[in-house]
Design a protein around this motif. Structure first.
Motif, PDB file in Angstrom:
ATOM      1  N   GLU A 130      -5.733   6.378 -12.688  1.00  0.00           N
ATOM      2  CA  GLU A 130      -5.973   5.003 -12.275  1.00  0.00           C
ATOM      3  C   GLU A 130      -6.755   4.969 -10.968  1.00  0.00           C
ATOM      4  O   GLU A 130      -6.563   5.814 -10.106  1.00  0.00           O
ATOM      5  CB  GLU A 130      -4.646   4.251 -12.093  1.00  0.00           C
ATOM      6  CG  GLU A 130      -3.816   4.139 -13.359  1.00  0.00           C
ATOM      7  CD  GLU A 130      -4.436   3.206 -14.387  1.00  0.00           C
ATOM      8  OE1 GLU A 130      -5.348   2.453 -14.016  1.00  0.00           O
ATOM      9  OE2 GLU A 130      -3.999   3.246 -15.546  1.00  0.00           O
ATOM     10  N   ASN A 131      -7.639   3.981 -10.833  1.00  0.00           N
ATOM     11  CA  ASN A 131      -8.424   3.874  -9.609  1.00  0.00           C
ATOM     12  C   ASN A 131      -7.536   3.556  -8.416  1.00  0.00           C
ATOM     13  O   ASN A 131      -6.697   2.671  -8.466  1.00  0.00           O
ATOM     14  CB  ASN A 131      -9.468   2.754  -9.734  1.00  0.00           C
ATOM     15  CG  ASN A 131     -10.578   3.128 -10.683  1.00  0.00           C
ATOM     16  OD1 ASN A 131     -10.721   4.278 -11.051  1.00  0.00           O
ATOM     17  ND2 ASN A 131     -11.352   2.144 -11.082  1.00  0.00           N
ATOM     18  N   PHE A 132      -7.736   4.289  -7.326  1.00  0.00           N
ATOM     19  CA  PHE A 132      -7.088   3.930  -6.082  1.00  0.00           C
ATOM     20  C   PHE A 132      -7.759   2.678  -5.531  1.00  0.00           C
ATOM     21  O   PHE A 132      -8.958   2.483  -5.681  1.00  0.00           O
ATOM     22  CB  PHE A 132      -7.232   5.055  -5.048  1.00  0.00           C
ATOM     23  CG  PHE A 132      -6.192   6.135  -5.190  1.00  0.00           C
ATOM     24  CD1 PHE A 132      -4.839   5.827  -5.215  1.00  0.00           C
ATOM     25  CD2 PHE A 132      -6.576   7.458  -5.274  1.00  0.00           C
ATOM     26  CE1 PHE A 132      -3.886   6.810  -5.332  1.00  0.00           C
ATOM     27  CE2 PHE A 132      -5.627   8.462  -5.386  1.00  0.00           C
ATOM     28  CZ  PHE A 132      -4.275   8.137  -5.421  1.00  0.00           C
ATOM     29  N   ILE A 133      -6.988   1.821  -4.893  1.00  0.00           N
ATOM     30  CA  ILE A 133      -7.527   0.627  -4.255  1.00  0.00           C
ATOM     31  C   ILE A 133      -7.413   0.805  -2.753  1.00  0.00           C
ATOM     32  O   ILE A 133      -6.307   0.862  -2.211  1.00  0.00           O
ATOM     33  CB  ILE A 133      -6.741  -0.631  -4.681  1.00  0.00           C
ATOM     34  CG1 ILE A 133      -6.862  -0.826  -6.198  1.00  0.00           C
ATOM     35  CG2 ILE A 133      -7.257  -1.865  -3.951  1.00  0.00           C
ATOM     36  CD1 ILE A 133      -5.965  -1.924  -6.730  1.00  0.00           C
ATOM     37  N   GLU A 134      -8.554   0.944  -2.071  1.00  0.00           N
ATOM     38  CA  GLU A 134      -8.526   1.041  -0.616  1.00  0.00           C
ATOM     39  C   GLU A 134      -8.241  -0.343  -0.046  1.00  0.00           C
ATOM     40  O   GLU A 134      -8.781  -1.340  -0.515  1.00  0.00           O
ATOM     41  CB  GLU A 134      -9.862   1.553  -0.077  1.00  0.00           C
ATOM     42  CG  GLU A 134     -10.299   2.915  -0.618  1.00  0.00           C
ATOM     43  CD  GLU A 134     -11.167   2.794  -1.854  1.00  0.00           C
ATOM     44  OE1 GLU A 134     -11.503   3.837  -2.437  1.00  0.00           O
ATOM     45  OE2 GLU A 134     -11.479   1.651  -2.250  1.00  0.00           O
ATOM     46  N   VAL A 135      -7.400  -0.391   0.973  1.00  0.00           N
ATOM     47  CA  VAL A 135      -7.046  -1.663   1.599  1.00  0.00           C
ATOM     48  C   VAL A 135      -7.608  -1.707   3.018  1.00  0.00           C
ATOM     49  O   VAL A 135      -7.267  -0.872   3.856  1.00  0.00           O
ATOM     50  CB  VAL A 135      -5.520  -1.865   1.639  1.00  0.00           C
ATOM     51  CG1 VAL A 135      -5.173  -3.183   2.334  1.00  0.00           C
ATOM     52  CG2 VAL A 135      -4.950  -1.858   0.226  1.00  0.00           C
ATOM     53  N   VAL A 136      -8.497  -2.660   3.257  1.00  0.00           N
ATOM     54  CA  VAL A 136      -9.074  -2.864   4.587  1.00  0.00           C
ATOM     55  C   VAL A 136      -8.108  -3.771   5.351  1.00  0.00           C
ATOM     56  O   VAL A 136      -8.142  -4.993   5.186  1.00  0.00           O
ATOM     57  CB  VAL A 136     -10.471  -3.507   4.500  1.00  0.00           C
ATOM     58  CG1 VAL A 136     -11.088  -3.630   5.895  1.00  0.00           C
ATOM     59  CG2 VAL A 136     -11.375  -2.698   3.580  1.00  0.00           C
ATOM     60  N   THR A 137      -7.243  -3.192   6.155  1.00  0.00           N
ATOM     61  CA  THR A 137      -6.271  -3.990   6.899  1.00  0.00           C
ATOM     62  C   THR A 137      -6.946  -4.694   8.075  1.00  0.00           C
ATOM     63  O   THR A 137      -8.084  -4.386   8.442  1.00  0.00           O
ATOM     64  CB  THR A 137      -5.146  -3.102   7.435  1.00  0.00           C
ATOM     65  OG1 THR A 137      -5.690  -2.136   8.334  1.00  0.00           O
ATOM     66  CG2 THR A 137      -4.440  -2.373   6.297  1.00  0.00           C
ATOM     67  N   GLN A 138      -6.231  -5.651   8.667  1.00  0.00           N
ATOM     68  CA  GLN A 138      -6.765  -6.388   9.812  1.00  0.00           C
ATOM     69  C   GLN A 138      -7.129  -5.433  10.943  1.00  0.00           C
ATOM     70  O   GLN A 138      -8.101  -5.654  11.674  1.00  0.00           O
ATOM     71  CB  GLN A 138      -5.731  -7.415  10.289  1.00  0.00           C
ATOM     72  CG  GLN A 138      -6.281  -8.461  11.241  1.00  0.00           C
ATOM     73  CD  GLN A 138      -7.249  -9.416  10.568  1.00  0.00           C
ATOM     74  OE1 GLN A 138      -7.038  -9.816   9.427  1.00  0.00           O
ATOM     75  NE2 GLN A 138      -8.299  -9.805  11.247  1.00  0.00           N
ATOM     76  N   LYS A 139      -6.364  -4.362  11.067  1.00  0.00           N
ATOM     77  CA  LYS A 139      -6.562  -3.401  12.157  1.00  0.00           C
ATOM     78  C   LYS A 139      -7.914  -2.706  12.066  1.00  0.00           C
ATOM     79  O   LYS A 139      -8.550  -2.420  13.083  1.00  0.00           O
ATOM     80  CB  LYS A 139      -5.436  -2.369  12.144  1.00  0.00           C
ATOM     81  CG  LYS A 139      -5.488  -1.366  13.274  1.00  0.00           C
ATOM     82  CD  LYS A 139      -4.298  -0.420  13.215  1.00  0.00           C
ATOM     83  CE  LYS A 139      -4.347   0.586  14.356  1.00  0.00           C
ATOM     84  NZ  LYS A 139      -3.191   1.523  14.319  1.00  0.00           N
ATOM     85  N   VAL A 140      -8.366  -2.424  10.850  1.00  0.00           N
ATOM     86  CA  VAL A 140      -9.624  -1.672  10.683  1.00  0.00           C
ATOM     87  C   VAL A 140     -10.764  -2.557  10.163  1.00  0.00           C
ATOM     88  O   VAL A 140     -11.843  -2.061   9.862  1.00  0.00           O
ATOM     89  CB  VAL A 140      -9.422  -0.473   9.727  1.00  0.00           C
ATOM     90  CG1 VAL A 140      -8.397   0.494  10.286  1.00  0.00           C
ATOM     91  CG2 VAL A 140      -9.005  -0.951   8.338  1.00  0.00           C
ATOM     92  N   LYS A 141     -10.505  -3.861  10.053  1.00  0.00           N
ATOM     93  CA  LYS A 141     -11.497  -4.779   9.508  1.00  0.00           C
ATOM     94  C   LYS A 141     -12.817  -4.733  10.266  1.00  0.00           C
ATOM     95  O   LYS A 141     -13.894  -4.740   9.660  1.00  0.00           O
ATOM     96  CB  LYS A 141     -10.933  -6.208   9.528  1.00  0.00           C
ATOM     97  CG  LYS A 141     -11.918  -7.281   9.107  1.00  0.00           C
ATOM     98  CD  LYS A 141     -11.294  -8.661   9.218  1.00  0.00           C
ATOM     99  CE  LYS A 141     -12.311  -9.748   8.918  1.00  0.00           C
ATOM    100  NZ  LYS A 141     -11.725 -11.107   9.053  1.00  0.00           N
ATOM    101  N   ALA A 142     -12.736  -4.681  11.595  1.00  0.00           N
ATOM    102  CA  ALA A 142     -13.954  -4.731  12.422  1.00  0.00           C
ATOM    103  C   ALA A 142     -14.898  -3.565  12.125  1.00  0.00           C
ATOM    104  O   ALA A 142     -16.113  -3.690  12.283  1.00  0.00           O
ATOM    105  CB  ALA A 142     -13.581  -4.738  13.898  1.00  0.00           C
TER     106      ALA A 142
END
Length: 259
Positions: free
Chosen positions: A94-106
């Motif tokens: 299954e494809n992993f889903i990367e999550v762009v959290t608020q901390k690394v959004k910039a």
């Protein structure tokens, strides 16, 4: 030396082609090409485009990613000769889903094409989403109710602009606006109209040339369990129904009184 110089040398060596033969394909002299490869001269846009088409790789990857660290066979090929970074899968395929959290959004605007940045993101798996490349993005502000600030929107990567449907919601990564989640409309030439579900925020346009990525809304991950407030349309409907009920009551009372 530059990353671009290292990349074109690595790609040429991997394909076992001589500098002279490559220069011939680019329609330039060998001496001119050598300067790009040893870093003593910068390639103009027309040459960058020719090199990108020759190797079937996007210009942004040529300039910003060390191609020696990735398997070129695993890149996802899109239209217009564009490639995106490898899709990682779990043990079940299954494809992993990367999550762009608020901390690394910039950092996403600069890191979207960097394998090390993408690999550093938190990962989850949601098999029910079906095929396609998915990624999670944080919601900020109150422009798109009922999605609250702090929740995560999971989007499917849109490979072609023709896939965008009027009225649906998408996450856009743009050069000027950064990361936004809006409802899109294609009723403008060479641009998209972005609309918020909160009528307090006005619509605005984004040029197609400013768009880096588009992700179609698939699901929401949030923590709030508070009751959803009525939308303006629903509130108006409730008001009309209430007026109707009051009118009926007045009529009934009037009939009773007349008796």
């Amino acid at each position: 030396m530059s990353l671009f110089s290292d990349n074109i040398r690595a790609l040429r060596v991997k394909q076992k082609i001589s500098q002279e033969k490559l220069a011939e394909n680019l329609q330039i002299t060998r001496g001119r090409y050598v300067k790009y490869e040893d870093g003593t001269s910068e390639a103009p846009y027309d040459i960058l485009k020719k090199i990108a088409h020759y190797y079937h790789i996007s210009i942004d990857l040529l300039l910003s990613v060390d191609v020696r660290k990735i398997n070129m066979q695993d890149l996802l090929e899109l239209e217009n000769n564009r490639l995106i970074l490898p899709i990682q899968v779990d043990a079940a395929g299954e494809n992993f889903i990367e999550v762009v959290t608020q901390k690394v959004k910039a950092g996403y605007l600069n890191g979207y094409a960097d394998p090390e940045y993408i690999e550093s993101l938190q990962q989850i798996s949601l098999p029910f989403l079906g095929p396609g490349k998915h990624r999670g993005f944080p919601v900020e502000g109150d422009s798109m109710p009922p999605h609250e600030s702090g929740s995560i929107i999971i989007g499917r990567y849109v490979e072609r602009l023709g896939e965008v449907q009027d009225g649906k919601t998408y996450i856009l990564i743009t050069k000027n606006e950064g990361m936004v989640y809006k409802r899109l409309n294609k009723n403008k030439q060479n641009s998209l109209v972005l609309a918020s579900d909160n009528s307090f925020y006005p619509n605005y346009e984004v040029k197609l040339s400013d768009i880096i990525e588009i992700w179609e809304y698939k699901c929401n991950i949030g923590r709030s369990d508070k009751k959803q407030e009525l939308s303006e349309t629903e509130s108006l409907r409730e008001l009309i129904l209430e007026v109707k009920r009051e009118v009926l009551e007045l009529k009934e009372n009037s009939i009773i009184s007349s008796k």
